[in-house]
Write a protein that holds these residues in place. Structure first.
Motif, mmCIF file in Angstrom:
data_model
loop_
_atom_site.group_PDB
_atom_site.id
_atom_site.type_symbol
_atom_site.label_atom_id
_atom_site.label_comp_id
_atom_site.label_asym_id
_atom_site.label_seq_id
_atom_site.Cartn_x
_atom_site.Cartn_y
_atom_site.Cartn_z
ATOM 1 N N ASN A 110 0.832 -1.194 0.000
ATOM 2 C CA ASN A 110 0.000 0.000 0.000
ATOM 3 C C ASN A 110 0.876 1.257 0.000
ATOM 4 O O ASN A 110 1.719 1.422 0.886
ATOM 5 C CB ASN A 110 -0.906 -0.013 1.239
ATOM 6 N N GLU A 117 6.077 0.500 7.331
ATOM 7 C CA GLU A 117 5.039 -0.491 7.064
ATOM 8 C C GLU A 117 5.126 -1.054 5.651
ATOM 9 O O GLU A 117 4.380 -1.956 5.291
ATOM 10 C CB GLU A 117 3.659 0.125 7.285
ATOM 11 N N THR A 142 -5.604 -1.107 -1.603
ATOM 12 C CA THR A 142 -6.515 -1.925 -0.791
ATOM 13 C C THR A 142 -5.790 -2.936 0.079
ATOM 14 O O THR A 142 -6.406 -3.558 0.945
ATOM 15 C CB THR A 142 -7.489 -2.685 -1.711
ATOM 16 N N ARG A 143 -4.505 -3.111 -0.129
ATOM 17 C CA ARG A 143 -3.771 -4.159 0.593
ATOM 18 C C ARG A 143 -3.353 -3.653 1.969
ATOM 19 O O ARG A 143 -2.681 -2.623 2.074
ATOM 20 C CB ARG A 143 -2.556 -4.607 -0.207
ATOM 21 N N PRO A 144 -3.699 -4.397 3.049
ATOM 22 C CA PRO A 144 -3.329 -3.938 4.394
ATOM 23 C C PRO A 144 -1.857 -4.136 4.715
ATOM 24 O O PRO A 144 -1.280 -3.400 5.492
ATOM 25 C CB PRO A 144 -4.210 -4.806 5.304
#
Length: 834
Positions: A110, A117, A142-144
């Motif tokens: 993301n 992160e 959309t990817r956490p």
């Protein structure tokens, strides 16, 4: 619960025990919070165990064996026949990996999360082991978390540290010692220590940044008092994991935040500063920040880096001072504007990132190459303002490339083939293996030596890579890597070599050896990019990142070397520098401005869409630039002009007026313009004049007409209203100091906008592509030098092709298109205004 269920089944009619067992089951289920489904599963398991026990007790007898309450159960179960062996227990198959929407080697994360992160550890690992170019970075809002598509296509691995380990282990298959060291080396103890530190870094994730930093400092300080790295003598996964736990402070700004927390002078600060300056860490930060291709990391506070030119994109993973680009022309012809785009983009990125540009002559085909072309290419680069940092030749690496080819043969990665060319093409189309594909390395080496000997019997043989004949990508179907060529001596190495590598083999090898970080290639090479990467992986070479851009095509233009040669050989142009040619020297003679050329090419730079550009768009951009410095002069048609007598002007003597060279920019200075009683006007400008009309003689003033029939006459009005007059005319005093000038105009060589593949270009030759007009020029034109660019007012912009010498060697001016379809004044040329 399982035991209770078994007892309930075996007990038959034992009422109290059965109730007790049921209560135990219910109690167990209730206590564990299990669902009804879980209870049934436990009961089924107990039943299965009871059935096995009953079968064992029954032996080989019938239904009567056994006793007690198991009578009914034994009757329902048959013992296996004695003659048949007991079947082996079936081991459940391994569950298939979960499906992934990621393609192999795609790394997705993301772009909206903070830097720590993102997969910074995995990216650092990839850069460190030299395989970063193997991974395609994908922006996914959309990817956490982050994930990596497995090379097999069967799923993905998620999590930064897991991805980092996988990346390093994958590279170890290619024999990278760096990867082994990154994972702790060959020592089990060091590997265990590294894993311990990685676990420690993970355990800190639940704390805030300040507490994490202080915890790491207190833990590392005693270790780093006498050590440089956390484990061993080089940077390992432990260092990068701990650095990431600190927030991955690769930038000066990030470092300052951590420094504000830690005690000054502590060993951990020294370690942190060192890791932050590591090239792999800096490149990883750039890759992580630039995943969406709309941003780049600012690693150094106050460092100046030019903003991107309009149309250009960021160079993936580029850090200032660590970028090397290359332009690899073949010295077999003259550069054209398509080549100009390629070299200007390479030069732009090298300069923006304070790197270097290599110009490497790809001289692997002695039949076509000449020193003449090599010299012309260097000259043409100078014409468009490109000065390479170093000039090299692929031929300097012939021996090195040959050794790599031998290594491929010895390791079963290449074979020798004498299949005729047409048959080979058909086999590749049909995905059919060559009959020689499975030859032994020893046999292939013999044929390779025969090919390189230059003997006639070695001529049919060529070296082919052993890649994948079943691939959907045709370039991976065992491409040719080496061929014999004894037709012409090489223009640099003479007759030393009798066989030469193809571009497909030489380019990935030399790019890696010369330190190229980014190879810019046109989209027509897209299929070959996989081949390029395969060769670098197969040979264990440092990877080179490829960035693609669209080829430059123009309407009504041919770029093919063969077609341009036809124009030269048939005498339809004066040479490779003809101003109608799309060669660099051709458009230079036409009057390009280097700054405008760079801006125009860069404005198309990031686009991957191939379009046919209109020349008018380029010339319009060119006009914006040359208009800012083109000095203004005037000229009148040498034949089609009329005289105007200014009756109140002084007669005789030398009279002048002073005017700016460039009215919009007085800093260019002033010039003297001759005035007099008799002036010359363009005939087309005098049509419809009437007595009493006020006209403006540009730079002089207003003249009121007093006579029209039988010759023009008028009086100069000293304070006349210039704005009120409708006609503003160019003019010249009729004086002996005027000079003869020849104006040349040009048109397209091709009459069709876009030639199709089956078109014969000879059928679309424009018969009328050059016209000349003789004019009378301002005396100030005598001072012009070759390549000066000027404006003849109301006519247009011109480049000086030959300065004025005398009446026999007149001033030659080439008209420069300005992007307009029509001239703004009535002074249209003889050809289409384009």
């Amino acid at each position: 619960a399982a035991a209770a269920a078994a007892a309930a089944k075996e007990g038959g009619g034992g009422g109290g025990e059965e109730d007790k067992a049921k209560l135990q089951v219910q109690g167990a289920v209730s206590t564990a919070g299990a669902t009804k489904k879980a209870a049934k599963k436990a009961e089924a398991k107990a039943k299965k165990a009871a059935m096995k026990a009953a079968a064992k007790d029954g032996g080989g007898g019938g239904a009567g064996g056994g006793g007690g309450g198991g009578q009914g159960l034994q009757g329902a179960v048959k013992a296996p026949p004695a003659a048949k062996p007991k079947p082996a227990a079936v081991v459940p198959g391994r569950p298939l990996p979960t499906k992934s929407k990621l393609r192999p080697n795609q790394m997705s994360f993301n772009p909206n999360v903070s830097l720590p992160e993102r997969p910074v550890v995995a990216l650092t690992a990839a850069v460190l082991v030299g395989t970063a170019a193997d991974y395609e970075l994908v922006s996914d809002h959309t990817r956490p978390g982050c994930a990596l598509g497995l090379p097999s296509g069967n799923g993905e691995v998620a999590g930064d540290l897991a991805m980092a380990r996988f990346v390093a282990k994958q590279s170890m298959k290619g024999g990278y010692g760096t990867a082994s060291a990154f994972l702790g080396g060959s020592s089990d103890e060091e590997t265990a220590l590294m894993d311990q530190w990685v676990d420690y870094a993970l355990s800190l994730s639940k704390f805030g940044s300040a507490r994490r930093a202080l915890s790491i400092q207190r833990t590392l300080d005693p270790l780093l008092v006498s050590g440089t790295y956390v484990v061993g003598h080089s940077m390992t996964l432990a260092d990068v994991a701990l650095f990431a736990s600190l927030g991955f402070p690769a930038s000066d700004e990030g470092l300052a935040e951590v420094v504000a927390i830690l005690p000054s002078g502590c060993p951990t600060l020294r370690w942190m500063n060192m890791i932050s300056q590591h090239p792999a860490v800096r490149e990883a930060a750039q890759l992580a920040v630039g995943v969406a291709k709309n941003d780049e990391a600012k690693l150094e506070a106050g460092a100046e880096i030019d903003p991107l030119l309009t149309g250009m994109g960021y160079l993936e993973g580029a850090t200032p001072g660590c970028v090397t680009t290359r332009f690899p022309p073949e010295p077999s012809g003259y550069l054209h504007v398509g080549h100009a785009k390629a070299v200007l983009l390479n030069d732009y990125y090298a300069r923006r990132y304070k790197g270097r540009l290599i110009v490497r002559f790809d001289d692997t085909n002695p039949t076509k190459e000449k020193d003449e072309y090599q010299t012309s290419i260097i000259e043409d680069l100078g014409k468009i303002g490109v000065k390479p940092d170093v000039v090299t030749f692929t031929s300097d690496y012939f021996e090195t490339i040959k050794q790599y080819a031998l290594w491929m043969i010895e390791n079963g990665l290449a074979f020798m083939d004498d299949t005729p060319q047409e048959q080979m093409q058909k086999e590749r189309m049909d995905r059919q293996n060559s009959r020689h594909r499975d030859q032994s390395p020893a046999e292939a080496l013999e044929y390779f030596k025969l090919m390189c000997s230059g003997k006639e019997e070695g001529k049919p043989w060529c070296l082919r890579a052993k890649i994948d004949m079943a691939s959907d990508n045709g370039t991976l179907r065992d491409p040719v890597l080496y061929r014999q060529n004894v037709e012409s001596p090489h223009h640099r190495s003479g007759t030393k070599y009798k066989a030469y590598p193809t571009y497909d083999l030489a380019c990935p090898i030399v790019d890696s050896i010369e330190g190229v970080t980014h190879a810019l290639r046109t989209t027509e090479y897209d299929d070959r990019n996989a081949q390029f990467a395969w060769i670098q992986r197969a040979l264990g070479l440092r990877r080179v990142r490829i960035q693609t851009f669209a080829r430059m095509n123009f309407m009504y233009t041919v770029m093919s070397k063969r077609k341009l040669t036809w124009f030269v050989d048939t005498g339809r142009v004066t040479g490779w520098d003809d101003p109608r040619f799309p060669t660099v020297r051709g458009v230079s003679r036409r009057g390009i401005d280097v700054g405008a050329l760079k801006r125009f090419m860069c404005s198309q730079g990031a686009s991957r869409r191939i379009v046919n550009m209109e020349w008018s768009k380029f010339w319009a951009e060119n006009k914006k630039e040359i208009d800012t410095y083109s000095k203004r002069f005037m000229a009148i048609d040498g034949k089609d002009h009329v005289a105007l007598t200014v009756t109140n002007a002084k007669e005789g003597g030398m009279q002048f007026l002073s005017t700016d060279y460039l009215p919009k920019d007085p800093s260019f200075g002033k010039r003297l313009v001759r005035i007099g009683r008799r002036v010359l006007l363009e005939r087309v400008d005098t049509e419809g004049m009437v007595v009493g009309e006020n006209i403006v003689l540009t730079r002089w003033g207003v003249v009121q007409l007093t006579k029209v029939e039988g010759g023009l006459e008028g009086v100069f009005v000293p304070d006349g209203d210039v704005k009120a007059a409708k006609r503003k005319l160019s003019w010249l005093a009729d004086v002996p100091e005027n000079i003869p000038v020849v104006l040349s105009e040009f048109d397209n060589l091709i009459s069709k906008e876009k030639l199709e593949e089956d078109d014969k270009f000879e059928d679309f030759i424009n018969p009328d592509t050059q016209a000349e007009t003789e004019v009378i020029g301002d005396p100030g034109l005598r001072t012009l030098k070759e390549n000066d660019i000027i404006q003849l007012e109301r006519r247009g912009y011109y480049r000086v092709d030959r300065p004025y010498v005398n009446e026999g060697k007149k001033l030659m001016l080439f008209m420069i298109p300005d992007g307009r379809k029509k001239a703004m004044s009535g002074l249209d040329g003889k050809l289409a205004h384009r």
